[in-house]
Design a protein around this motif. Structure first.
Motif, PDB file in Angstrom:
ATOM      1  N   ARG A  16      47.950  39.269  39.941  1.00 32.93           N
ATOM      2  CA  ARG A  16      47.137  40.334  40.567  1.00 32.93           C
ATOM      3  C   ARG A  16      47.624  40.640  41.981  1.00 32.93           C
ATOM      4  O   ARG A  16      47.743  41.790  42.372  1.00 32.93           O
ATOM      5  CB  ARG A  16      45.680  39.887  40.680  1.00 32.93           C
ATOM      6  N   GLU A  21      46.896  44.109  43.854  1.00 31.29           N
ATOM      7  CA  GLU A  21      45.441  44.201  43.666  1.00 31.29           C
ATOM      8  C   GLU A  21      44.699  43.320  44.682  1.00 31.29           C
ATOM      9  O   GLU A  21      45.277  42.418  45.267  1.00 31.29           O
ATOM     10  CB  GLU A  21      45.066  43.709  42.252  1.00 31.29           C
ATOM     11  N   VAL A  23      41.667  40.535  45.256  1.00 26.23           N
ATOM     12  CA  VAL A  23      40.917  39.510  44.530  1.00 26.23           C
ATOM     13  C   VAL A  23      39.720  39.147  45.400  1.00 26.23           C
ATOM     14  O   VAL A  23      39.873  38.796  46.571  1.00 26.23           O
ATOM     15  CB  VAL A  23      41.794  38.265  44.232  1.00 26.23           C
ATOM     16  N   VAL A  64      29.359  36.742  40.141  1.00 28.78           N
ATOM     17  CA  VAL A  64      30.304  37.558  39.354  1.00 28.78           C
ATOM     18  C   VAL A  64      29.712  38.946  39.140  1.00 28.78           C
ATOM     19  O   VAL A  64      30.402  39.954  39.282  1.00 28.78           O
ATOM     20  CB  VAL A  64      30.646  36.887  38.000  1.00 28.78           C
ATOM     21  N   SER A  68      32.436  39.284  42.239  1.00 24.18           N
ATOM     22  CA  SER A  68      33.435  38.228  42.443  1.00 24.18           C
ATOM     23  C   SER A  68      34.387  38.176  41.257  1.00 24.18           C
ATOM     24  O   SER A  68      33.966  38.215  40.106  1.00 24.18           O
ATOM     25  CB  SER A  68      32.749  36.870  42.626  1.00 24.18           C
ATOM     26  N   ASP A  69      35.683  38.076  41.547  1.00 19.15           N
ATOM     27  CA  ASP A  69      36.693  37.944  40.495  1.00 19.15           C
ATOM     28  C   ASP A  69      36.920  36.483  40.144  1.00 19.15           C
ATOM     29  O   ASP A  69      37.763  36.173  39.298  1.00 19.15           O
ATOM     30  CB  ASP A  69      38.038  38.505  40.985  1.00 19.15           C
ATOM     31  N   VAL A 112      36.531  36.079  34.058  1.00 19.59           N
ATOM     32  CA  VAL A 112      37.092  36.030  35.410  1.00 19.59           C
ATOM     33  C   VAL A 112      37.822  34.696  35.605  1.00 19.59           C
ATOM     34  O   VAL A 112      37.846  33.854  34.708  1.00 19.59           O
ATOM     35  CB  VAL A 112      35.993  36.196  36.503  1.00 19.59           C
ATOM     36  N   ALA A 319      32.782  44.649  47.280  1.00 20.64           N
ATOM     37  CA  ALA A 319      33.433  45.071  46.035  1.00 20.64           C
ATOM     38  C   ALA A 319      33.424  46.602  45.913  1.00 20.64           C
ATOM     39  O   ALA A 319      34.443  47.213  45.577  1.00 20.64           O
ATOM     40  CB  ALA A 319      32.727  44.438  44.838  1.00 20.64           C
ATOM     41  N   ARG A 324      35.375  49.036  43.409  1.00 23.55           N
ATOM     42  CA  ARG A 324      34.886  48.391  42.194  1.00 23.55           C
ATOM     43  C   ARG A 324      33.479  48.874  41.849  1.00 23.55           C
ATOM     44  O   ARG A 324      32.744  49.333  42.712  1.00 23.55           O
ATOM     45  CB  ARG A 324      34.828  46.870  42.399  1.00 23.55           C
ATOM     46  N   PRO A 326      30.921  46.647  40.139  1.00 30.29           N
ATOM     47  CA  PRO A 326      30.461  45.431  39.458  1.00 30.29           C
ATOM     48  C   PRO A 326      29.156  45.697  38.698  1.00 30.29           C
ATOM     49  O   PRO A 326      28.506  46.732  38.904  1.00 30.29           O
ATOM     50  CB  PRO A 326      30.248  44.436  40.599  1.00 30.29           C
TER      51      PRO A 326
END
Ligand SMILES: [Zn+2]
Length: 365
Positions: A16, A21, A23, A64, A68-69, A112, A319, A324, A326
């Motif tokens: 990643r 990317e 994280v 998560v 959270s990844d 994840v 995020a 993102r 989530p």
């Protein structure tokens, strides 16, 4: 690809990062459970893992869902030294194994990564060989338990001393079976050398990061101790001299030039020091973490998160700032249907106008 369950393959940490990317990692378990009444401020031993495993598993899931990844196994301060301190050394192995097992389960369930966690031991003293051996022993057993539990990488964090961070890298290289190592310093020291930040063993923080990287850390950076405002300037200095990828995991408190760490923060009303149990009065806003996310994006900091003081909404704001959505974005604020402030056609305007007048006017009726 990293190990996951049979049906799901999850893209690995380094893949990643190499692909550019971000994280995201949600941390802050110790403070969270202290606030919840399941962990004691002072010794800070994560006994909640054994006493209330369901609550730990639930927080893994919550983080998560917030974006959270990574499910970080809650083994922060689950060290031989800490369990010795409270007379429960016999619980150490079970505590670590339970925290790791639950982390792996939730990571597989959510698709994840799972990380093992080692940290500052608080007994390191530069040049003391017997202490070094003791610390190496603590790192070894925790890394081995992490490998056994199927961790995807190891996060070694909150090091105030370069010497101890190097012991952590060495231990991960020796016992980590090739797992990537993310190693972060806690910028606790406020004394400087020629105006530049230093470690507790008085090495320039920039140099310390470089050395840890050269020793084999895959990701380097900072965690804990400072809020976004006073952590990012240090990150900029580190990024000038050290190769990445970089990690920045601040605490969600409004540290500033005058009070650069959360140990120094004062209550704006009482003037008293707020660490460790009154820090909420100096909390960051959610927007502070959106801004932090945007700044990390601009600076090229890829491994980002929230440390002690983390709550769901900080991770979600971070995020979302990184583009993102989530799971909990479903419930991100939408005031259009609020009965006073809402703009939605279904909101009853007569009520909202009347309420606005009453709630926003200071006058004697
Ligand atoms: Zn922290």
């Amino acid at each position: 690809m990293e190990r996951n369950n049979d049906s799901k393959m999850v893209k690995g940490l380094m893949e990643r990062l190499n692909d550019g990317e971000h994280v995201i990692i949600a941390e802050g378990f110790v403070f969270y459970f202290e606030r919840m009444g399941y962990l004691q401020a002072g010794s800070w031993v994560p006994e909640v893992v054994l006493n209330h495993p369901d609550k730990v598993k639930s927080l893994y899931r919550e983080f998560v869902d917030a974006g959270s990844d990574v499910v970080l196994a809650f083994t922060y301060y689950a060290t031989r030294e800490k369990t010795r301190l409270i007379g429960k050394e016999d619980t150490l192995e079970q505590l670590n194994k339970n925290a790791l097992k639950m982390a792996r389960e939730v990571a597989d369930e959510k698709g994840v990564l799972m990380a093992g966690n080692i940290c500052n031991t608080n007994i390191y003293q530069p040049g003391k060989k017997d202490r070094e051996d003791e610390i190496k022993g603590m790192f070894k057993e925790m890394i081995e338990w992490s490998v056994e539990a199927g961790a995807d990488f190891i996060l070694a964090e909150t090091y105030a001393h370069l010497g101890e961070a190097l012991l952590a890298v060495e231990a991960i290289k020796e016992h980590g079976k090739g797992l990537p190592a993310v190693v972060t310093f806690a910028p606790f020291v406020t004394a400087t050398k020629n105006g530049k930040a230093i470690t507790a063993d008085k090495v320039l923080l920039t140099e310390a990061c470089k050395q840890v990287k050269e020793a084999g850390a895959d990701v380097v950076g900072l965690n804990c101790g400072r809020g976004p405002n006073t952590m990012l300037p240090l990150m900029k200095d580190i990024m000038k001299v050290c190769p990445g990828p970089f990690a920045a995991i601040p605490v969600p408190y409004r540290t500033c030039d005058k009070e650069p760490t959360f140990f120094m923060l004062t209550d704006p009303v009482t003037g008293k020091k707020v660490f460790p149990t009154e820090t909420e009065v100096c909390s960051c806003s959610r927007e502070d973490f959106s801004d932090f996310g945007k700044q990390c994006k601009d600076l090229g900091i890829q491994f980002v998160g929230v440390c002690c003081g983390n709550r769901h909404y900080y991770t979600r704001s971070l995020a979302e700032a990184l583009g993102r959505k989530p799971a909990s974005t479903t419930f991100s604020p939408d005031m259009t249907k609020h009965y006073v402030y809402g703009s939605d056609a279904k909101v009853r305007k007569d009520v909202s106008e009347e309420s606005m007048d009453l709630y926003h006017t200071l006058r004697d009726i």
